[in-house]
Design an enzyme around this catalytic site. Structure first.
Site, PDB file in Angstrom:
ATOM      1  N   LYS A 144       6.467 -10.752 -16.302  1.00  0.00           N
ATOM      2  CA  LYS A 144       6.220 -10.977 -14.871  1.00  0.00           C
ATOM      3  C   LYS A 144       5.113 -11.989 -14.653  1.00  0.00           C
ATOM      4  O   LYS A 144       5.170 -12.810 -13.751  1.00  0.00           O
ATOM      5  CB  LYS A 144       5.860  -9.641 -14.202  1.00  0.00           C
ATOM      6  CG  LYS A 144       5.695  -9.725 -12.701  1.00  0.00           C
ATOM      7  CD  LYS A 144       7.001 -10.078 -12.016  1.00  0.00           C
ATOM      8  CE  LYS A 144       6.868 -10.326 -10.533  1.00  0.00           C
ATOM      9  NZ  LYS A 144       8.001 -11.108 -10.010  1.00  0.00           N
ATOM     10  N   ARG A 172       3.602   0.539  -5.243  1.00  0.00           N
ATOM     11  CA  ARG A 172       3.478  -0.126  -3.939  1.00  0.00           C
ATOM     12  C   ARG A 172       2.203  -0.953  -3.811  1.00  0.00           C
ATOM     13  O   ARG A 172       2.043  -1.715  -2.852  1.00  0.00           O
ATOM     14  CB  ARG A 172       3.478   0.925  -2.820  1.00  0.00           C
ATOM     15  CG  ARG A 172       4.723   1.766  -2.767  1.00  0.00           C
ATOM     16  CD  ARG A 172       4.560   2.857  -1.735  1.00  0.00           C
ATOM     17  NE  ARG A 172       4.449   2.291  -0.413  1.00  0.00           N
ATOM     18  CZ  ARG A 172       5.472   2.068   0.394  1.00  0.00           C
ATOM     19  NH1 ARG A 172       6.679   2.395   0.020  1.00  0.00           N
ATOM     20  NH2 ARG A 172       5.288   1.549   1.581  1.00  0.00           N
ATOM     21  N   HIS A 212      26.903 -39.433 -10.155  1.00  0.00           N
ATOM     22  CA  HIS A 212      26.125 -40.202 -11.133  1.00  0.00           C
ATOM     23  C   HIS A 212      26.167 -39.558 -12.517  1.00  0.00           C
ATOM     24  O   HIS A 212      25.354 -39.894 -13.374  1.00  0.00           O
ATOM     25  CB  HIS A 212      24.683 -40.360 -10.647  1.00  0.00           C
ATOM     26  CG  HIS A 212      24.593 -41.081  -9.342  1.00  0.00           C
ATOM     27  ND1 HIS A 212      24.833 -42.429  -9.215  1.00  0.00           N
ATOM     28  CD2 HIS A 212      24.358 -40.621  -8.083  1.00  0.00           C
ATOM     29  CE1 HIS A 212      24.714 -42.781  -7.943  1.00  0.00           C
ATOM     30  NE2 HIS A 212      24.440 -41.692  -7.236  1.00  0.00           N
ATOM     31  N   GLU A 258      17.193 -22.783  -7.401  1.00  0.00           N
ATOM     32  CA  GLU A 258      16.746 -21.387  -7.466  1.00  0.00           C
ATOM     33  C   GLU A 258      17.936 -20.466  -7.769  1.00  0.00           C
ATOM     34  O   GLU A 258      17.806 -19.524  -8.561  1.00  0.00           O
ATOM     35  CB  GLU A 258      16.064 -21.003  -6.139  1.00  0.00           C
ATOM     36  CG  GLU A 258      15.731 -19.531  -5.960  1.00  0.00           C
ATOM     37  CD  GLU A 258      14.753 -18.955  -6.986  1.00  0.00           C
ATOM     38  OE1 GLU A 258      14.246 -19.694  -7.843  1.00  0.00           O
ATOM     39  OE2 GLU A 258      14.529 -17.732  -6.942  1.00  0.00           O
ATOM     40  N   TRP A 278      -2.661  -2.603  -1.793  1.00  0.00           N
ATOM     41  CA  TRP A 278      -2.257  -3.975  -2.090  1.00  0.00           C
ATOM     42  C   TRP A 278      -2.964  -4.808  -1.033  1.00  0.00           C
ATOM     43  O   TRP A 278      -2.589  -4.795   0.130  1.00  0.00           O
ATOM     44  CB  TRP A 278      -0.738  -4.124  -1.999  1.00  0.00           C
ATOM     45  CG  TRP A 278      -0.262  -5.472  -2.426  1.00  0.00           C
ATOM     46  CD1 TRP A 278       0.177  -6.488  -1.612  1.00  0.00           C
ATOM     47  CD2 TRP A 278      -0.162  -5.961  -3.757  1.00  0.00           C
ATOM     48  NE1 TRP A 278       0.532  -7.564  -2.376  1.00  0.00           N
ATOM     49  CE2 TRP A 278       0.337  -7.280  -3.692  1.00  0.00           C
ATOM     50  CE3 TRP A 278      -0.455  -5.413  -5.008  1.00  0.00           C
ATOM     51  CZ2 TRP A 278       0.559  -8.056  -4.823  1.00  0.00           C
ATOM     52  CZ3 TRP A 278      -0.240  -6.186  -6.130  1.00  0.00           C
ATOM     53  CH2 TRP A 278       0.266  -7.493  -6.037  1.00  0.00           C
ATOM     54  N   GLU A 335      18.269 -16.361 -15.697  1.00  0.00           N
ATOM     55  CA  GLU A 335      17.327 -15.352 -16.182  1.00  0.00           C
ATOM     56  C   GLU A 335      17.878 -13.938 -16.085  1.00  0.00           C
ATOM     57  O   GLU A 335      17.509 -13.078 -16.878  1.00  0.00           O
ATOM     58  CB  GLU A 335      15.967 -15.471 -15.495  1.00  0.00           C
ATOM     59  CG  GLU A 335      15.971 -15.211 -14.016  1.00  0.00           C
ATOM     60  CD  GLU A 335      14.589 -15.363 -13.387  1.00  0.00           C
ATOM     61  OE1 GLU A 335      13.583 -15.190 -14.080  1.00  0.00           O
ATOM     62  OE2 GLU A 335      14.540 -15.647 -12.172  1.00  0.00           O
ATOM     63  N   CYS A 377       0.810  -1.220   0.000  1.00  0.00           N
ATOM     64  CA  CYS A 377       0.000   0.000   0.000  1.00  0.00           C
ATOM     65  C   CYS A 377       0.852   1.283   0.000  1.00  0.00           C
ATOM     66  O   CYS A 377       1.906   1.344   0.605  1.00  0.00           O
ATOM     67  CB  CYS A 377      -0.937   0.097   1.189  1.00  0.00           C
ATOM     68  SG  CYS A 377      -1.981  -1.347   1.370  1.00  0.00           S
ATOM     69  N   ASN A 387      -1.754   1.342   5.935  1.00  0.00           N
ATOM     70  CA  ASN A 387      -0.803   0.438   5.303  1.00  0.00           C
ATOM     71  C   ASN A 387      -0.341  -0.544   6.377  1.00  0.00           C
ATOM     72  O   ASN A 387       0.067  -0.116   7.450  1.00  0.00           O
ATOM     73  CB  ASN A 387       0.393   1.247   4.771  1.00  0.00           C
ATOM     74  CG  ASN A 387       1.522   0.365   4.283  1.00  0.00           C
ATOM     75  OD1 ASN A 387       1.297  -0.781   3.906  1.00  0.00           O
ATOM     76  ND2 ASN A 387       2.732   0.894   4.299  1.00  0.00           N
ATOM     77  N   GLY A 388      -0.436  -1.852   6.103  1.00  0.00           N
ATOM     78  CA  GLY A 388       0.023  -2.834   7.080  1.00  0.00           C
ATOM     79  C   GLY A 388      -1.082  -3.797   7.465  1.00  0.00           C
ATOM     80  O   GLY A 388      -2.058  -3.958   6.744  1.00  0.00           O
TER      81      GLY A 388
HETATM   82  C1  F6R Z   1      11.651 -16.596 -11.690  1.00  0.00           C
HETATM   83  C2  F6R Z   1      10.239 -16.305 -11.758  1.00  0.00           C
HETATM   84  C3  F6R Z   1       9.339 -17.326 -12.346  1.00  0.00           C
HETATM   85  C4  F6R Z   1       8.014 -17.407 -11.568  1.00  0.00           C
HETATM   86  C5  F6R Z   1       7.037 -18.330 -12.303  1.00  0.00           C
HETATM   87  C6  F6R Z   1       5.725 -18.461 -11.546  1.00  0.00           C
HETATM   88  O1  F6R Z   1      12.365 -15.567 -11.093  1.00  0.00           O
HETATM   89  O2  F6R Z   1       9.796 -15.263 -11.346  1.00  0.00           O
HETATM   90  O3  F6R Z   1       9.948 -18.568 -12.421  1.00  0.00           O
HETATM   91  O4  F6R Z   1       8.282 -17.870 -10.284  1.00  0.00           O
HETATM   92  O5  F6R Z   1       6.770 -17.828 -13.581  1.00  0.00           O
HETATM   93  O6  F6R Z   1       5.100 -17.227 -11.397  1.00  0.00           O
HETATM   94  P1  F6R Z   1       3.946 -17.036 -10.340  1.00  0.00           P
HETATM   95  O7  F6R Z   1       4.535 -17.223  -8.994  1.00  0.00           O
HETATM   96  O8  F6R Z   1       3.429 -15.651 -10.574  1.00  0.00           O
HETATM   97  O9  F6R Z   1       2.918 -18.092 -10.630  1.00  0.00           O
END
Ligand code: F6R
Length: 632
Positions: free
Chosen positions: A627, A43, A524, A501, A91, A508, A15, A118-119
């Site tokens: 994203k 935000r 292996h 990870e 948010w 990426e 927020c 916010n919070g």
């Molecule tokens: C990597 C990344 C992606 C997401 C994946 C799932 O840094 O961001 O691998 O984790 O595309 O996305 P969500 O969590 O939005 O379903």
């Protein structure tokens, strides 16, 4: 759940809030607030609203969706001229992203008080119960409205907004920034903060409040920093600060040197860097409000009964990318605590398979965005097969939680950088809450330990802060390695998904070949990749990890070092056994083995970020990626 001494110094992201008071003759409050909200929209952007004090009344407008919806509503029905206003871009945490749940919230029967927040108010259930018993009617599902009514009540008794705020904050638990205006007190905005950001902007004959300086940077660069647990009252001519206990206080004056773009990123060069630094909050906020008065765990929106949870005999986690690695980490912990078998499936693979799933299977989807098509289709597939579905999600009102029987929200705040960082930590935290909830519900060995683990989890934010402050060497290593063409990552047990990870982040962000392996798998096949100078990160479990796992990983380090690998070792503070075999040792604070991924992943994120930066790449928007992946 308490903060156990964690005092955040970075910003909570959820927020954006802004407040303004100007001279009487000045009608620009709405413009200042709308401009501030536009700068704070990063935000939170699932709803927005404003409230003005005009002619002894509150005029307000709020709309679900992005700020543009609010702007159109105000253009269609202009608000009266005013010199006192508050605004909010949301948010969602409690209550979905609807018009009714959007802020500001009004308090009192006459609606003369308006509040933005916010919070998270941790004890809002108990407070709400009390107000309902007094006959108060609620118009939203938010925790914020509870505070609006409490403030209106206190104002009615005390006749002064600052005094009312002081009375009310004494009863609130959790993390909050509050801004309030009252129709009978034009020319005053009162704010309060606890574990959530609030800064004052100092103008000439006008003053500002904001979640961060981006809110008012178009008007002034003179700012006042507030300490925790403080109340601030602004009028056009004055700024008065006091502590929650009423003792006078003074803010710390400073001049903002950032431009508007830097201000949105909290002074960090990229959103990703900012989000990495927000991870203590992502964990702390996800933990907030999860226990009832008796210390028992409670979850968010649940259409699964306790009976059904008790009957679950299998868990399948479906997710993609980073979210799936959070699931892999959780598998180890949830199986350990609950003795329920947990399978982790990539959502797109699960969708087109014939999984053994029935009404005793709990399918847990994990998604930051809540819109990933692969994960959504997996959830639908699971429902068709009769499974119970639970979503762990960071975005209120998104599609995946709507399609699921139950939701456990992560409170990481909006993640803007394409590469996921803080959501990963929040996802692990939420999975652990779910695992402990199930353990508690079903009884058995770990039911009693749930509270102890929750306490230990609550200590993670402070450890993260400490760790984030010690990344200098990792950044240097990243810069030296700008020309590296391949990096390997090894881990065992919960360290294995952390290795994957780490490799994903590097692929990426820096477009470098990277792979994460289970360290035991090396012999292996993958060990053939090792030759002179090959950089390998090794995530070492703490020395007290069961089954002698620590020593096994130390042997793995020796094996690759003997073949020429350059070993970059992530090990707990005080773990001396790794020293002889490490070219670099990156230290993480001590924690119990199952919680270690919350710390061990951080140096890998920082490494990928700085290697990408050293190569001059776009950290926040890497090539070919989006994203939210809303196609299959
Ligand atoms: C990597 C990344 C992606 C997401 C994946 C799932 O840094 O961001 O691998 O984790 O595309 O996305 P969500 O969590 O939005 O379903």
């Amino acid at each position: 759940m308490r903060w156990f001494g964690f005092r955040p110094s970075t910003l909570v992201t959820m927020c954006g809030i802004v407040g303004y008071v100007g001279p009487n003759a000045d009608a620009k409050a709405i413009d200042v607030v709308m401009e501030g909200l536009a700068r704070l929209e990063y935000r939170g952007y699932d709803s927005a609203g404003v409230a003005l004090v005009a002619d002894g009344a509150i005029a307000s407008e709020k709309r679900a969706g992005k700020l543009v919806n609010l702007r159109s509503a105000i253009e269609a029905h202009p608000l009266p001229d005013s010199s006192t206003a508050i605004g909010h871009t949301r948010w969602a945490t409690h209550g979905g992203p609807t018009d009714a749940n959007a802020h500001p919230h009004r308090g009192g029967e006459d609606g003369k008080l308006a509040l933005v927040h916010n919070g998270i108010i941790e004890n809002f259930h108990a407070l709400k119960k009390g107000l309902i018993a007094e006959g108060v009617e609620f118009r939203s599902e938010t925790d914020t409205e509870v505070v609006a009514h409490l403030l209106a009540k206190a104002y009615a008794a005390q006749g002064d907004l600052t005094a009312a705020m002081q009375t009310v904050v004494a009863d609130l638990e959790g993390a909050f920034t509050l801004l309030a205006v009252h129709a009978d007190q034009a020319g005053t905005v009162v704010g309060a903060r606890r574990n959530s950001p609030l800064v004052v902007g100092l103008g000439e004959g006008e003053n500002f409040l904001g979640s961060d300086v981006a809110a008012f940077i178009g008007y002034t660069r003179q700012a006042l920093e507030l300490a925790q647990d403080q109340i601030v009252t602004i009028t056009p001519e004055s700024v008065t600060v006091m502590n929650f206990d009423g003792t006078p206080a003074e803010g710390k004056h400073y001049e903002v040197t950032w431009d508007a773009a830097a201000a949105e990123k909290g002074g960090y060069a990229t959103f990703m860097e900012k989000e990495i630094n927000e991870q203590p909050h992502a964990v702390a906020d996800t933990l907030l409000g999860r226990t009832d008065e008796d210390g028992r765990l409670v979850l968010d929106e649940m259409d699964i009964t306790e009976e059904e949870f008790r009957a679950i005999d299998k868990i399948v986690i479906v997710a993609c990318g980073t979210a799936s690695y959070a699931g892999f980490v959780a598998k180890y912990a949830v199986e350990h605590w609950t003795r329920i078998p947990v399978a982790v499936e990539l959502a797109h693979e699960f969708r087109y398979s014939d999984p053994v799933v029935d009404d005793k299977t709990l399918v847990v989807s994990i998604s930051q965005s809540g819109e990933t098509m692969d994960t959504l289709m997996a959830v639908k597939h699971a429902k068709e097969l009769g499974a119970r579905t639970l979503s762990i999600c960071n975005t209120h009102g998104s599609t995946i939680p709507r399609e699921s029987d139950a939701v456990l929200y992560t409170h990481a705040g909006p993640e803007i950088a394409v590469a996921s960082t803080k959501a990963f930590l929040a996802q692990i935290t939420a999975c652990y809450i779910l695992g402990l909830y199930l353990a508690q519900l079903r009884g058995g060995t770990y039911a009693e330990d749930a509270q102890a683990v929750m306490k230990e989890l609550s200590e993670v934010p402070a450890k993260l802060e400490e760790l984030l402050g010690s990344m200098k060497r990792v950044k240097e290593i990243a810069r030296f390695m700008a020309d590296t063409r391949s990096v390997l990552f090894l881990g065992r047990n919960v360290g294995y998904p952390v290795a994957m990870e780490g490799a994903l982040k590097l692929k990426e962000l820096a477009y470098i070949h990277a792979e994460g392996f289970a360290a035991g798998e090396l012999k292996h096949g993958p060990i053939a990749l090792i030759d002179a100078g090959q950089p390998v990160f090794i995530v070492v479990p703490g020395p007290d990890t069961p089954h002698g796992l620590h020593d096994k990983v130390v042997s793995n380090i020796q094996e690759i070092r003997a073949r020429g690998a350059r070993t970059l070792v992530i090990a707990e503070e005080g773990d001396d056994k790794v020293e002889p075999f490490a070219d670099e040792v990156i230290r993480i604070p001590h924690t119990s083995p199952l919680l270690a991924p919350l710390l061990a992943v951080v140096p890998l994120q920082v490494f990928a970020l700085h290697l990408s930066t050293a190569k001059g790449l776009d950290v926040d928007q890497p090539r070919n990626l989006a994203k939210s992946v809303t196609v299959e």
